[in-house]
Design a protein around this motif. Structure first.
Motif, PDB file in Angstrom:
ATOM      1  N   THR A 112      -3.937  -3.534  -9.367  1.00 41.42           N
ATOM      2  CA  THR A 112      -4.477  -3.961  -8.072  1.00 41.42           C
ATOM      3  C   THR A 112      -4.941  -5.399  -8.179  1.00 41.42           C
ATOM      4  OG1 THR A 112      -6.679  -3.233  -8.767  1.00 41.42           O
ATOM      5  CG2 THR A 112      -5.379  -1.661  -7.486  1.00 41.42           C
ATOM      6  N   SER A 113      -5.120  -6.032  -7.052  1.00 39.96           N
ATOM      7  CA  SER A 113      -5.695  -7.372  -7.008  1.00 39.96           C
ATOM      8  C   SER A 113      -6.375  -7.575  -5.668  1.00 39.96           C
ATOM      9  CB  SER A 113      -4.599  -8.428  -7.178  1.00 39.96           C
ATOM     10  OG  SER A 113      -5.064  -9.683  -6.703  1.00 39.96           O
ATOM     11  N   PRO A 114      -7.608  -8.072  -5.676  1.00 47.70           N
ATOM     12  CA  PRO A 114      -8.260  -8.335  -4.383  1.00 47.70           C
ATOM     13  C   PRO A 114      -7.474  -9.343  -3.544  1.00 47.70           C
ATOM     14  CG  PRO A 114      -9.555  -9.233  -6.238  1.00 47.70           C
ATOM     15  CD  PRO A 114      -8.463  -8.402  -6.827  1.00 47.70           C
ATOM     16  N   PHE A 115      -6.709 -10.229  -4.197  1.00 45.17           N
ATOM     17  CA  PHE A 115      -5.923 -11.212  -3.449  1.00 45.17           C
ATOM     18  C   PHE A 115      -4.793 -10.533  -2.670  1.00 45.17           C
ATOM     19  CE2 PHE A 115      -7.893 -13.581  -6.909  1.00 45.17           C
ATOM     20  CZ  PHE A 115      -8.416 -14.672  -6.239  1.00 45.17           C
ATOM     21  N   LEU A 116      -4.183  -9.524  -3.270  1.00 44.92           N
ATOM     22  CA  LEU A 116      -3.121  -8.799  -2.561  1.00 44.92           C
ATOM     23  C   LEU A 116      -3.712  -7.952  -1.437  1.00 44.92           C
ATOM     24  CD1 LEU A 116      -0.772  -7.691  -5.486  1.00 44.92           C
ATOM     25  CD2 LEU A 116      -0.748  -9.804  -4.144  1.00 44.92           C
ATOM     26  N   ASP A 117      -4.862  -7.355  -1.681  1.00 43.83           N
ATOM     27  CA  ASP A 117      -5.522  -6.570  -0.627  1.00 43.83           C
ATOM     28  C   ASP A 117      -5.749  -7.437   0.606  1.00 43.83           C
ATOM     29  OD1 ASP A 117      -5.640  -4.659  -2.592  1.00 43.83           O
ATOM     30  OD2 ASP A 117      -7.819  -4.716  -2.827  1.00 43.83           O
ATOM     31  N   GLU A 118      -6.140  -8.674   0.353  1.00 45.77           N
ATOM     32  CA  GLU A 118      -6.443  -9.555   1.481  1.00 45.77           C
ATOM     33  C   GLU A 118      -5.183  -9.891   2.274  1.00 45.77           C
ATOM     34  OE1 GLU A 118      -9.108 -12.732   0.488  1.00 45.77           O
ATOM     35  OE2 GLU A 118      -8.498 -13.832   2.304  1.00 45.77           O
ATOM     36  N   ILE A 119      -4.088 -10.152   1.574  1.00 43.41           N
ATOM     37  CA  ILE A 119      -2.822 -10.454   2.267  1.00 43.41           C
ATOM     38  C   ILE A 119      -2.376  -9.262   3.101  1.00 43.41           C
ATOM     39  CG2 ILE A 119      -0.354 -10.930   1.938  1.00 43.41           C
ATOM     40  CD1 ILE A 119      -1.178 -12.440  -0.657  1.00 43.41           C
ATOM     41  N   ALA A 120      -2.474  -8.074   2.519  1.00 49.03           N
ATOM     42  CA  ALA A 120      -1.960  -6.876   3.198  1.00 49.03           C
ATOM     43  C   ALA A 120      -2.907  -6.369   4.281  1.00 49.03           C
ATOM     44  CB  ALA A 120      -1.708  -5.773   2.172  1.00 49.03           C
ATOM     45  N   GLY A 121      -4.170  -6.729   4.169  1.00 48.19           N
ATOM     46  CA  GLY A 121      -5.143  -6.211   5.137  1.00 48.19           C
ATOM     47  C   GLY A 121      -5.572  -4.784   4.842  1.00 48.19           C
ATOM     48  N   ARG A 122      -5.208  -4.310   3.684  1.00 40.95           N
ATOM     49  CA  ARG A 122      -5.653  -2.979   3.215  1.00 40.95           C
ATOM     50  C   ARG A 122      -5.538  -2.963   1.704  1.00 40.95           C
ATOM     51  NH1 ARG A 122      -0.826  -1.805   6.118  1.00 40.95           N
ATOM     52  NH2 ARG A 122      -1.975  -0.623   7.685  1.00 40.95           N
ATOM     53  N   ARG A 123      -6.059  -1.924   1.075  1.00 39.33           N
ATOM     54  CA  ARG A 123      -5.945  -1.853  -0.390  1.00 39.33           C
ATOM     55  C   ARG A 123      -4.488  -1.622  -0.792  1.00 39.33           C
ATOM     56  NH1 ARG A 123     -10.086   2.580  -2.226  1.00 39.33           N
ATOM     57  NH2 ARG A 123      -9.889   1.680  -4.303  1.00 39.33           N
ATOM     58  N   VAL A 124      -4.058  -2.355  -1.807  1.00 41.85           N
ATOM     59  CA  VAL A 124      -2.677  -2.245  -2.297  1.00 41.85           C
ATOM     60  C   VAL A 124      -2.724  -1.762  -3.746  1.00 41.85           C
ATOM     61  CG1 VAL A 124      -0.540  -3.486  -2.797  1.00 41.85           C
ATOM     62  CG2 VAL A 124      -1.935  -4.151  -0.812  1.00 41.85           C
ATOM     63  N   PHE A 125      -2.028  -0.670  -4.024  1.00 47.24           N
ATOM     64  CA  PHE A 125      -1.932  -0.132  -5.385  1.00 47.24           C
ATOM     65  C   PHE A 125      -0.483  -0.259  -5.841  1.00 47.24           C
ATOM     66  CE2 PHE A 125      -5.451   1.897  -3.272  1.00 47.24           C
ATOM     67  CZ  PHE A 125      -6.458   1.925  -4.235  1.00 47.24           C
ATOM     68  N   VAL A 126      -0.279  -0.884  -6.981  1.00 48.07           N
ATOM     69  CA  VAL A 126       1.086  -1.118  -7.445  1.00 48.07           C
ATOM     70  C   VAL A 126       1.370  -0.294  -8.704  1.00 48.07           C
ATOM     71  CG1 VAL A 126       2.723  -2.852  -8.301  1.00 48.07           C
ATOM     72  CG2 VAL A 126       1.114  -3.437  -6.468  1.00 48.07           C
TER      73      VAL A 126
END
Lengths: 323, 323
Positions: free
Chosen positions: B24-38
């Motif tokens: 995970t990354s808080p930077f990706l969460d911000e882009i997606a507008g939701r939590r992102v789990f990879v």
């Protein structure tokens, strides 16, 4: 500084730090002439092992101190590790950086919730600024390596190595660790001495910045002549720490020195064979394992890939290296 | 095809396939507008999830058949997955590849112990060559996706997602999966239907190669017009499989289509924020999660990064993309 502090840090980190896996590739084994096990701390939160130490230090504070906040001097991995750890604890974080630090590093640290205070390297004294802020606001300084709770946090990486290598049946091997001031190196060394005494840490440094290697050889703390001008910037420090050095003396084997070119080739091979992004300084240990096989004995070697915060331009340079 | 086959495959894979983490990354969460789990299957052995299916299929063979060996048609990830799985079982592997496949892919597959048989795409019939070899030597064909034991192997990735997402407390979310013939997509869908019914698979495909998306929308198997010319080559197949399609119909939500440019930007962000190497086709699901937020509902999304076998030139192209 003792193993109980590392075990206590591991408890505090559980569910917060990422438990990184062990990666392998038959292609790397062939290059090294023995089995190579890679611990990819680049996959840790904020892209380096520094999150472990940051979390350990912030979580060890008394509630009052945590509420007041923390301060760190860093333009690199330590800054991001402390910033995120503080934010997740609801603690204010002040990061003091030179005004000429790369914009992206300043932006990243701010994005992780820290207040970034810039200073002019030519005219201002970093320590004085830090001391003034710390006093005025009651901030706790989190040093990058010579700090027991930071070492304890980094040592949790060693507990994981001990457990995972036991599961693979490898009980006798060298563990190559990219070494700056020795926080990670001494933390892992303490953890292995307790949990996997057949695994021995070998600090790895870039040519020209081999203070730990020379200090271990001479038996006393020695300094680097210069502190900049290396692609391995993440692991360049003036000299080993007063706390870390005695631990390394007691528990580590001799240092190993690698070239910048070795590191770039290791970055490329980590891309090609492990699918991880490693910064040049974070690839020093893997470079030692792959390109300096005579420095090690036995049929296995473990290499810690300490961080992955690398600019695209440098990474491209590594991809364009040839054998 | 059922969940018990996936659980049985998981037992056979234990200690052999890598249990990939969740990043995970808080930077990706911000882009997606939701939590992102990879789920980074690029970290799997041979750099893609295909090792799971290869291991599952080879380990499911009777001892006699295993001794005789296996055969696969592939110049890509399936070839390497089958080759390594066969070698570790002591089973001979024949991989049939076009003579114009990239030299590095041929070399890699040979280095993993496989016998590579080359054919001329213009003058020779791949299937005929394969059938002749299979008959002459008693080899078992391992199809890349429309094969129950391969689907069962890929499904083990879904069991891991179910367990890890339960640990994070996320029980309702879409799971974006890069989709070619549907082996991984249908395997994960079956696993989640059993173990995490609140998680729903969404197949993700590149523009111009959206056979699964169109097939799901129309209710019948539809083909792609062309089969080459995409940077997302790893997930380009003519049409969904006869076995995989009904499973996807029953368990998957609508497909999501992303552009090549989306995929390159996702490759760059995976480099920057997760420190993993993903190939363009393997980044399609992450691209959907990041750049097509309206395609998903809820406060979390899971994206499977399916593979990392990317040429340096293509990776450099991705690093040079801008927002």
């Amino acid at each position: 500084m003792n193993i109980e502090m590392i075990r206590a840090a591991a408890k505090r980190l559980e569910g917060h730090a990422r438990r990184t896996p062990i990666l392998t590739s038959p292609f790397l084994d062939e290059i090294a002439g023995r089995r190579v096990f890679v611990k990819p701390e680049c996959l840790q939160h904020t892209g380096s092992f520094k999150f472990r130490g940051g979390w350990s230090a912030v979580s060890a504070l008394e509630p009052e101190a945590r509420k007041a906040g923390v301060i760190a001097f860093s333009s690199g991995n330590h800054a991001q590790g402390v910033a995120l750890a503080a934010r997740e604890h609801g603690a204010p974080a002040v990061i003091v950086m030179p005004a000429d630090a790369p914009a992206i590093k300043i932006a990243n640290t701010r994005a992780l919730g820290a207040e970034v205070v810039l200073y002019d390297r030519a005219t201002e004294d970093r320590d004085e600024i830090g001391a003034r802020l710390a006093t005025a606001r009651g901030l706790t300084l989190i040093k990058p390596f010579d700090e027991p709770q930071v070492i304890a946090g980094q040592g949790t990486c060693g507990l994981e190595i001990a457990a995972d290598m036991q599961a693979t049946g490898v009980t006798q091997a060298d563990v190559a660790v990219c070494c700056g001031g020795g926080g990670l190196t001494s933390g892992i060394a303490l953890a292995l001495a307790a949990d996997a005494p057949g695994l021995r840490v070998r600090p790895v440094e870039p040519e020209g910045f081999d203070d730990v290697t020379r200090s271990l050889a001479s038996g006393q703390i020695m300094r680097n002549d210069r502190l900049s001008g290396s692609l391995c910037d993440a692991i360049i420090t003036p000299q080993p720490g007063d706390i870390t050095f005695p631990i390394m003396q007691e528990h580590c084997g001799p240092g190993v020195v690698v070239s910048e070119d070795d590191c770039l080739r290791a970055v490329r091979l980590a891309f090609e064979r492990l699918k991880i992004v490693v910064e040049p300084g974070g690839a020093a240990a893997l470079a030692a394992a792959l390109f300096h096989p005579d420095a090690f004995a036995g049929d296995a070697v473990i290499a810690v890939a300490t961080g992955g915060n690398v600019d695209p331009e440098v990474f491209i340079k590594a991809l364009e290296t040839t054998d």
